[in-house]
Design an enzyme around this catalytic site. Structure first.
Site, PDB file in Angstrom:
ATOM      1  N   ASP A 138       0.833  -1.210   0.000  1.00  0.00           N
ATOM      2  CA  ASP A 138       0.000   0.000   0.000  1.00  0.00           C
ATOM      3  C   ASP A 138       0.865   1.258   0.000  1.00  0.00           C
ATOM      4  O   ASP A 138       1.964   1.261   0.555  1.00  0.00           O
ATOM      5  CB  ASP A 138      -0.896  -0.035   1.247  1.00  0.00           C
ATOM      6  CG  ASP A 138      -2.050   0.955   1.143  1.00  0.00           C
ATOM      7  OD1 ASP A 138      -2.320   1.449   0.029  1.00  0.00           O
ATOM      8  OD2 ASP A 138      -2.675   1.235   2.182  1.00  0.00           O
ATOM      9  N   HIS A 188       2.393   3.415  -9.035  1.00  0.00           N
ATOM     10  CA  HIS A 188       2.216   1.985  -9.328  1.00  0.00           C
ATOM     11  C   HIS A 188       3.405   1.443 -10.136  1.00  0.00           C
ATOM     12  O   HIS A 188       3.805   0.300  -9.961  1.00  0.00           O
ATOM     13  CB  HIS A 188       0.900   1.751 -10.086  1.00  0.00           C
ATOM     14  CG  HIS A 188      -0.317   2.092  -9.272  1.00  0.00           C
ATOM     15  ND1 HIS A 188      -0.486   1.666  -7.978  1.00  0.00           N
ATOM     16  CD2 HIS A 188      -1.431   2.829  -9.566  1.00  0.00           C
ATOM     17  CE1 HIS A 188      -1.639   2.111  -7.507  1.00  0.00           C
ATOM     18  NE2 HIS A 188      -2.224   2.828  -8.452  1.00  0.00           N
ATOM     19  N   LEU A 192      11.266 -20.430  -4.917  1.00  0.00           N
ATOM     20  CA  LEU A 192      10.189 -19.623  -4.329  1.00  0.00           C
ATOM     21  C   LEU A 192       8.840 -19.871  -5.015  1.00  0.00           C
ATOM     22  O   LEU A 192       8.751 -19.936  -6.245  1.00  0.00           O
ATOM     23  CB  LEU A 192      10.556 -18.140  -4.495  1.00  0.00           C
ATOM     24  CG  LEU A 192       9.492 -17.129  -4.068  1.00  0.00           C
ATOM     25  CD1 LEU A 192       9.373 -17.069  -2.552  1.00  0.00           C
ATOM     26  CD2 LEU A 192       9.823 -15.734  -4.610  1.00  0.00           C
TER      27      LEU A 192
HETATM   28  C1  FPP Z   1      -1.981   0.159  -3.333  1.00  0.00           C
HETATM   29  O1  FPP Z   1      -1.500   1.491  -3.312  1.00  0.00           O
HETATM   30  C2  FPP Z   1      -1.499  -0.531  -4.501  1.00  0.00           C
HETATM   31  C3  FPP Z   1      -2.272  -1.069  -5.496  1.00  0.00           C
HETATM   32  C4  FPP Z   1      -3.732  -1.027  -5.496  1.00  0.00           C
HETATM   33  C5  FPP Z   1      -1.667  -1.717  -6.660  1.00  0.00           C
HETATM   34  C6  FPP Z   1      -0.534  -2.628  -6.323  1.00  0.00           C
HETATM   35  C7  FPP Z   1       0.160  -2.978  -7.563  1.00  0.00           C
HETATM   36  C8  FPP Z   1       1.479  -2.904  -7.720  1.00  0.00           C
HETATM   37  C9  FPP Z   1       2.435  -2.522  -6.670  1.00  0.00           C
HETATM   38  C10 FPP Z   1       2.049  -3.325  -8.984  1.00  0.00           C
HETATM   39  C11 FPP Z   1       2.701  -4.662  -8.767  1.00  0.00           C
HETATM   40  C12 FPP Z   1       2.276  -5.571  -9.777  1.00  0.00           C
HETATM   41  C13 FPP Z   1       2.539  -6.877  -9.770  1.00  0.00           C
HETATM   42  C14 FPP Z   1       2.015  -7.687 -10.887  1.00  0.00           C
HETATM   43  C15 FPP Z   1       3.332  -7.515  -8.714  1.00  0.00           C
HETATM   44  P1  FPP Z   1      -2.562   2.657  -3.329  1.00  0.00           P
HETATM   45  O2  FPP Z   1      -2.852   3.018  -4.732  1.00  0.00           O
HETATM   46  O3  FPP Z   1      -3.765   2.249  -2.544  1.00  0.00           O
HETATM   47  O4  FPP Z   1      -1.803   3.791  -2.612  1.00  0.00           O
HETATM   48  P2  FPP Z   1      -2.442   4.915  -1.675  1.00  0.00           P
HETATM   49  O5  FPP Z   1      -2.932   4.214  -0.442  1.00  0.00           O
HETATM   50  O6  FPP Z   1      -1.300   5.821  -1.397  1.00  0.00           O
HETATM   51  O7  FPP Z   1      -3.540   5.573  -2.439  1.00  0.00           O
END
Ligand code: FPP
Length: 248
Positions: free
Chosen positions: A17, A34, A128
């Site tokens: 997150d 992202h 893994l």
């Molecule tokens: C949460 O941060 C993150 C996500 C909803 C997307 C997670 C995806 C990735 C890290 C890409 C990785 C991909 C793979 C295939 C491993 P948020 O957008 O909720 O952040 P915020 O809380 O600051 O709004």
């Protein structure tokens, strides 16, 4: 992975997150976070592989994430298309096997094709086990499981006596993996957000304010070291407390 504390670390699950905030703090659009988050995910996969942790789950997209603004969801799908297509050699180099959790029918054909290719290509890998939770929700898993129970009851295959914890457990797709020993959530929130609801019953949980794109090897190692200091009782009492309580 085992340490002197006798805690065994078979499975780490991560709620990645803070991508959006990380980007906004730097004056970028959320989607840039992202991109950096995906880069960080790859590094952590590599570190887990080097540390010989048998299972790593990454919560890459929750069922609730689908309700985000259309533009962000579209971007995330495009990002998955772009990064997944390049990961065959990465998994091969790590001898890592990819598993999926969640309803991937939500994603584009390209994402689904890439995922099924990676899953089948990596099937024989013995290092893994990387579990990607995509359009996954713990509650949805429980609902599906309950539907299966109802069908079996209706078909006269089971009676209430059959139902115990083991029976419920094996209903869930996630039951093929060991329960997470350690759940890490970055980004400062202190909740599970529908991740592994059933099997997280006795998981140790590490919450950190660090935003996912900043979550470095040092942060990860600290979470692992902290895990090894925990006394895991699984609802029982410690040897030490047992002695104390036996003397009135
Ligand atoms: C949460 O941060 C993150 C996500 C909803 C997307 C997670 C995806 C990735 C890290 C890409 C990785 C991909 C793979 C295939 C491993 P948020 O957008 O909720 O952040 P915020 O809380 O600051 O709004």
């Amino acid at each position: 992975m085992q340490s002197s504390s006798n805690n065994s670390l078979k499975h780490i699950a991560i709620i990645m997150d803070g991508n959006g905030r990380w980007a906004c703090h730097r004056g970028h659009r959320r989607i840039f976070g992202h991109i950096r988050g995906a880069r960080r995910a790859k590094e952590i996969v590599q570190i887990c592989s080097e540390m010989e942790i048998p299972f790593l789950s990454l919560f890459a997209f929750s069922t609730e994430n689908a309700c985000r603004p259309k533009e962000e969801v579209k971007f995330l799908i495009k990002l998955f298309e772009k990064i997944l297509v390049e990961q065959g050699s990465f998994l091969k180099a790590l001898n890592a096997r990819l598993h999926l959790l969640g309803d991937i029918t939500f994603f584009s054909e390209k994402v689904r094709d890439c995922l099924s290719t990676l899953v089948s290509q990596s099937r024989g890998n013995t290092g893994l086990n990387l579990i990607l939770a995509l359009n996954y929700g713990g509650r949805q898993e429980i609902v599906q499981g309950m539907k299966k129970v109802m069908e079996e009851v209706q078909n006269g295959k089971i009676s209430p006596k059959t139902i115990d914890e083991n029976f419920i457990h094996q209903l869930f797709p996630s039951s093929v993996f060991p329960p997470p020993d350690l759940i890490i959530r970055t980004g400062g929130e202190t909740r599970l957000s529908n991740f592994y609801l059933w099997s997280a019953a006795y998981s140790e949980i590490h919450f950190t304010k660090t935003l996912w794109p900043d979550f470095s090897k040092a942060h990860f190692t600290q979470a692992v070291q902290e895990f090894f200091t925990k006394e895991r009782k699984f609802g029982s009492i410690t040897k030490h407390s047992r002695i104390k309580h036996s003397r009135p």
